[in-house]
Design an enzyme around this catalytic site. Sequence first.
Site, PDB file in Angstrom:
ATOM      1  N   PRO A   1       0.826  -1.210   0.000  1.00  0.00           N
ATOM      2  CA  PRO A   1       0.000   0.000   0.000  1.00  0.00           C
ATOM      3  C   PRO A   1       0.865   1.267   0.000  1.00  0.00           C
ATOM      4  O   PRO A   1       0.422   2.343  -0.361  1.00  0.00           O
ATOM      5  CB  PRO A   1      -0.794  -0.104   1.312  1.00  0.00           C
ATOM      6  CG  PRO A   1      -0.620  -1.483   1.798  1.00  0.00           C
ATOM      7  CD  PRO A   1       0.640  -2.017   1.206  1.00  0.00           C
TER       8      PRO A   1
ATOM      9  N   GLU B   1       2.106  -7.987   8.198  1.00  0.00           N
ATOM     10  CA  GLU B   1       2.294  -6.537   8.105  1.00  0.00           C
ATOM     11  C   GLU B   1       3.279  -6.179   6.990  1.00  0.00           C
ATOM     12  O   GLU B   1       3.679  -5.034   6.860  1.00  0.00           O
ATOM     13  CB  GLU B   1       2.802  -5.990   9.457  1.00  0.00           C
ATOM     14  CG  GLU B   1       1.821  -6.163  10.601  1.00  0.00           C
ATOM     15  CD  GLU B   1       0.472  -5.546  10.279  1.00  0.00           C
ATOM     16  OE1 GLU B   1      -0.548  -6.256  10.400  1.00  0.00           O
ATOM     17  OE2 GLU B   1       0.440  -4.363   9.865  1.00  0.00           O
TER      18      GLU B   1
ATOM     19  N   ARG C   1      -1.796  -8.446 -21.027  1.00  0.00           N
ATOM     20  CA  ARG C   1      -2.745  -8.185 -22.113  1.00  0.00           C
ATOM     21  C   ARG C   1      -2.143  -7.239 -23.166  1.00  0.00           C
ATOM     22  O   ARG C   1      -2.646  -7.163 -24.294  1.00  0.00           O
ATOM     23  CB  ARG C   1      -4.054  -7.616 -21.603  1.00  0.00           C
ATOM     24  CG  ARG C   1      -3.971  -6.235 -21.024  1.00  0.00           C
ATOM     25  CD  ARG C   1      -5.292  -5.809 -20.414  1.00  0.00           C
ATOM     26  NE  ARG C   1      -6.306  -5.556 -21.412  1.00  0.00           N
ATOM     27  CZ  ARG C   1      -6.438  -4.397 -22.065  1.00  0.00           C
ATOM     28  NH1 ARG C   1      -5.587  -3.411 -21.841  1.00  0.00           N
ATOM     29  NH2 ARG C   1      -7.398  -4.232 -22.938  1.00  0.00           N
TER      30      ARG C   1
ATOM     31  N   ASP D   1      -8.184   1.329 -25.028  1.00  0.00           N
ATOM     32  CA  ASP D   1      -8.454   1.188 -23.590  1.00  0.00           C
ATOM     33  C   ASP D   1      -8.766   2.534 -22.955  1.00  0.00           C
ATOM     34  O   ASP D   1      -8.329   3.566 -23.456  1.00  0.00           O
ATOM     35  CB  ASP D   1      -7.170   0.707 -22.874  1.00  0.00           C
ATOM     36  CG  ASP D   1      -6.962  -0.784 -23.038  1.00  0.00           C
ATOM     37  OD1 ASP D   1      -7.919  -1.484 -23.376  1.00  0.00           O
ATOM     38  OD2 ASP D   1      -5.827  -1.217 -22.829  1.00  0.00           O
TER      39      ASP D   1
HETATM   40  N1  JCZ Z   1      -2.355  -1.393  -3.201  1.00  0.00           N
HETATM   41  C1  JCZ Z   1      -2.293  -2.329  -2.162  1.00  0.00           C
HETATM   42  C2  JCZ Z   1      -1.278  -3.263  -1.912  1.00  0.00           C
HETATM   43  C3  JCZ Z   1      -1.653  -3.922  -0.770  1.00  0.00           C
HETATM   44  C4  JCZ Z   1      -0.903  -4.955  -0.035  1.00  0.00           C
HETATM   45  C5  JCZ Z   1       0.248  -5.529  -0.562  1.00  0.00           C
HETATM   46  C6  JCZ Z   1       0.972  -6.458   0.172  1.00  0.00           C
HETATM   47  C7  JCZ Z   1       0.543  -6.814   1.455  1.00  0.00           C
HETATM   48  C8  JCZ Z   1       1.048  -7.665   2.465  1.00  0.00           C
HETATM   49  C9  JCZ Z   1       0.184  -7.589   3.536  1.00  0.00           C
HETATM   50  N2  JCZ Z   1      -0.802  -6.708   3.230  1.00  0.00           N
HETATM   51  C10 JCZ Z   1      -0.610  -6.229   1.975  1.00  0.00           C
HETATM   52  C11 JCZ Z   1      -1.345  -5.295   1.238  1.00  0.00           C
HETATM   53  N3  JCZ Z   1      -2.823  -3.426  -0.362  1.00  0.00           N
HETATM   54  N4  JCZ Z   1      -3.193  -2.460  -1.222  1.00  0.00           N
END
Ligand code: JCZ
Length: 228
Positions: free
Chosen positions: A85, A112, A154, A169
């Site tokens: 995230p 985490e 794609r 697209d």
């Molecule tokens: N854009 C986005 C990526 C993620 C993500 C990516 C990896 C892990 C590992 C544990 N929680 C995660 C969440 N959430 N939203």
Amino acid sequence: MRIGVVSIFPSYLEPMRMALLGKAIDRGIVALDTYDLRDWTHDVHRAVDDSPYGGGPGMVMKPTVWGPCLDDVCPDDALLVVPTPAGVPFTQATAQAWSREKHIVFACGRYEGIDQRVIDDAAKRVRVQEVSIGDFVLIGGEVAVIAMVEATVRLIDGVLGNASSHQQDSFSDGLLEGPSYTRPPVWRGLEVPEVLRGGDHAKQQQWRREQSLARTRERRPDLLPPEQ
Ligand SMILES: Nc1cc(-c2ccc3cc[nH]c3c2)n[nH]1
């Protein structure tokens, strides 16, 4: 293109072997290798996580497991992608760039996330991109990988039946795609726009551009070019 995906739930990635992606694999356009991170554990419990330094909720994935795994599955010329995230936004431009890569390895975190030293250590040897698919938090990286692989593959020549599909697209010209219609011409009292039922292709192209601009203005004004 060769794609490697490391996960503690490799079966989560099986959807990538279905449908159009599956056909691209069968036709040899894409090679997909999935790896179970637990194959690189070294204890009877096959532990992949441990408590976070500095406290805080949840667990962090162990560098002593991820490090040897990436040493084995991610060669120096590959691109290593870590969904998070906290990453740089994944966009159509990212997919376009990645579609020209020879080998991409995706590291799917859980808990985490992955000990930062894994990324820092890998970056000494390979190109690493920490990437987000949107401002929301998933439980792990697998769903993000499936989305990013689909958006990327794609775009590789030969994958989509109709080559021009991805040229129209959403985002291909920076704008959102307008509405689409098919038969019947009237359905539940709703008519297909007259211009699309006619034969004037220049008018249809103009109409589609106007629809794209209107939809982009309404839903994603941030995508509008300065003069619009
Ligand atoms: N854009 C986005 C990526 C993620 C993500 C990516 C990896 C892990 C590992 C544990 N929680 C995660 C969440 N959430 N939203």
